[in-house]
Design an enzyme around this catalytic site. Sequence first.
Site, mmCIF file in Angstrom:
data_model
loop_
_atom_site.group_PDB
_atom_site.id
_atom_site.type_symbol
_atom_site.label_atom_id
_atom_site.label_comp_id
_atom_site.label_asym_id
_atom_site.label_seq_id
_atom_site.Cartn_x
_atom_site.Cartn_y
_atom_site.Cartn_z
ATOM 1 N N LYS A 89 0.978 -1.189 0.041
ATOM 2 C CA LYS A 89 0.058 0.007 0.177
ATOM 3 C C LYS A 89 0.889 1.389 -0.004
ATOM 4 C CE LYS A 89 -4.433 -1.634 0.975
ATOM 5 N NZ LYS A 89 -5.850 -1.707 1.772
ATOM 6 N N LYS A 139 -3.453 -9.653 -6.810
ATOM 7 C CA LYS A 139 -4.590 -10.121 -6.173
ATOM 8 C C LYS A 139 -5.935 -9.149 -6.616
ATOM 9 C CE LYS A 139 -5.741 -8.457 -1.951
ATOM 10 N NZ LYS A 139 -6.415 -8.015 -0.687
ATOM 11 N N LYS A 188 -10.687 -4.633 -4.153
ATOM 12 C CA LYS A 188 -11.741 -3.597 -4.526
ATOM 13 C C LYS A 188 -11.286 -2.318 -4.797
ATOM 14 C CE LYS A 188 -13.435 -4.277 0.325
ATOM 15 N NZ LYS A 188 -12.109 -3.935 1.049
HETATM 16 N N1 AQP Z 1 -8.903 -11.330 -3.809
HETATM 17 C C1 AQP Z 1 -9.098 -11.843 -2.843
HETATM 18 N N2 AQP Z 1 -9.322 -13.292 -2.743
HETATM 19 C C2 AQP Z 1 -9.569 -13.912 -1.439
HETATM 20 N N3 AQP Z 1 -9.740 -13.171 -0.163
HETATM 21 C C3 AQP Z 1 -9.698 -11.787 -0.610
HETATM 22 N N4 AQP Z 1 -9.911 -11.042 0.512
HETATM 23 C C4 AQP Z 1 -9.771 -9.652 -0.237
HETATM 24 N N5 AQP Z 1 -9.655 -9.802 -1.531
HETATM 25 C C5 AQP Z 1 -9.430 -11.226 -1.587
HETATM 26 C C6 AQP Z 1 -10.543 -11.091 1.662
HETATM 27 O O1 AQP Z 1 -11.721 -10.263 2.178
HETATM 28 C C7 AQP Z 1 -11.672 -9.918 3.445
HETATM 29 C C8 AQP Z 1 -11.730 -8.268 3.566
HETATM 30 O O2 AQP Z 1 -10.723 -7.625 2.843
HETATM 31 P P1 AQP Z 1 -10.551 -6.175 3.546
HETATM 32 O O3 AQP Z 1 -11.537 -5.433 2.981
HETATM 33 O O4 AQP Z 1 -10.125 -5.904 5.024
HETATM 34 O O5 AQP Z 1 -9.130 -5.676 2.966
HETATM 35 P P2 AQP Z 1 -8.242 -6.052 1.674
HETATM 36 O O6 AQP Z 1 -7.804 -7.735 2.003
HETATM 37 O O7 AQP Z 1 -7.111 -5.159 1.360
HETATM 38 O O8 AQP Z 1 -9.264 -6.387 0.467
HETATM 39 P P3 AQP Z 1 -9.197 -5.533 -0.947
HETATM 40 O O9 AQP Z 1 -10.332 -5.848 -1.637
HETATM 41 O O10 AQP Z 1 -7.717 -5.714 -1.486
HETATM 42 O O11 AQP Z 1 -9.466 -4.144 -0.443
HETATM 43 P P4 AQP Z 1 -8.622 -2.889 -0.644
HETATM 44 O O12 AQP Z 1 -8.435 -2.844 -2.263
HETATM 45 O O13 AQP Z 1 -9.390 -1.655 -0.013
HETATM 46 O O14 AQP Z 1 -7.156 -3.194 -0.020
HETATM 47 C C9 AQP Z 1 -10.254 -10.329 4.036
HETATM 48 O O15 AQP Z 1 -10.574 -11.396 4.964
HETATM 49 C C10 AQP Z 1 -9.538 -10.569 2.788
HETATM 50 O O16 AQP Z 1 -8.378 -11.637 3.033
#
Ligand code: AQP
Length: 332
Positions: free
Chosen positions: A115, A197, A200
Site C-alpha cells: 500500500k 490479487k 476492490k
Molecule cells: N482477492 C481476494 N481473494 C480472497 N480473499 C480476499 N480478500 C480480499 N481480497 C481477496 C479477503 O476479504 C476480506 C476483507 O478484506 P479487506 O476489506 O479487509 O481488505 P483487503 O484484504 O485489503 O481487501 P481488498 O479487496 O484488497 O481491499 P483494498 O483494495 O481496499 O485493499 C479479508 O479477509 C481478505 O483476506
Amino acid sequence: MFKDQKVSYSGVQPSGNLTIGNYLGAIRNFSEYSEQYKTFYCVVDQHAITVRQVPAELRRRTYETLALYMACGLDPEKNTLYVQSMVHEHAELAWILNCFTMFGELSRMTQFKDKSAKHADNINAGLFTYPTLMAADILLYQTDVVPVGIDQKQHVELCRDIAERFNQLYPGTFTVPQPIIAKHGMKIMSLADPTKKMSKSDENPNAVVYILDDRDSIIRKFKRAVTDSGSEIRYDEEKPGVSNLMTVYSCFTGKTLEEIEREFAGCGYGDFKLAVGEVTADALAPVQNRFAELLADKAYLEAQMKKGAEEASWYARRTLAKVQKKLGFVQL
Ligand code: AQP
C-alpha cells in the site's frame, strides 16, 4: 471472563465496492460459524481511512457492506454485525497494543509495503499501524478463529504474537486467535493481471468482478479475462490466468479441479470463460436481490447497526477494562 462459547471474528473495509474475492475468501465463510460460535462481523471503517476516502462514498459503502453481510446469509439475530467506529474501545485498545508492537514487526508487513508503494504520496502512520488496530479488533472479543483470505494471514499471525507477548507480561489477558483460511477462494486474482490479487480498490474495473455487478457485466468481464498461452483447461501454477478462472468456477459450483478438467476437456478458453461468467452470475443473483431489498430499508439497517454496536460494546468494554486494570491504569 465473559466467554461461554468459542468466538469467531472478522471484518471487511468499506473501501470500495466488494468483490468476489471478498465474497469467496471471507464473507461467504463467515456463516459457517453462526451456529456454534459467538460471531462478530464488523464493517471496519476506521481501517478504510488509512487510504483517502470520499466521505459520502465511505458512508454509503458502510451501509452497503452491512447490507451485504446480511444478503450473504448473516442473520443479525445470530451474528453481531456492527460498524467499527461505533465501538470506541477498538481505537483505545489499538493505542495500548501499539506500545506492545515492534517497529520492525510492522515494517515487515507485506500489505504495508504494497500500500505504501501504491499510495506513495500518503504513507501515513495509520497505514503503518493498521495491524495493531486489527489486533485490537480481534482481541477485544477474546476471539478463537478469524476467517480471512490468505492475504490477511500475516496480520493475524502478528496479532497472535502481540497477544502472546502481552499474556507473558500479564497472564490470562487474551485468547490467542487462529486464522482460518478457506481452502478454495483463499486468493482470487485480478482478471487483468492474474499474478495480482483481485482488490476492490483496483483502478481498472475490468480487472475486478464486484458482487453487485449485473449479469452482462460479469459475463463480459470473464470473457475478457487475461488467459495464458495454449488452450487447455488445466490447473497449472505456470498458467495463473486459467488457474484463477478454475478456482472461481470451483468455488461457485463445488466441483473439484479434476472434475472441471474433465468437464471442459476438448473445449477452448472461450467456452470455459462463458461458463465461469454464467455460474458466477447465477450464484450472485440471490445475494443481489436480497441486497436490494435490504438497502431500500435504511431505518432497518440503522436499527441493526445500533443493536450490533450495543452488543459489541458490551464485550469490548469488559476486555478493555481488564487490560487497563492489568496495566495499572486507575479505575474509579
Ligand atoms: N482477492 C481476494 N481473494 C480472497 N480473499 C480476499 N480478500 C480480499 N481480497 C481477496 C479477503 O476479504 C476480506 C476483507 O478484506 P479487506 O476489506 O479487509 O481488505 P483487503 O484484504 O485489503 O481487501 P481488498 O479487496 O484488497 O481491499 P483494498 O483494495 O481496499 O485493499 C479479508 O479477509 C481478505 O483476506
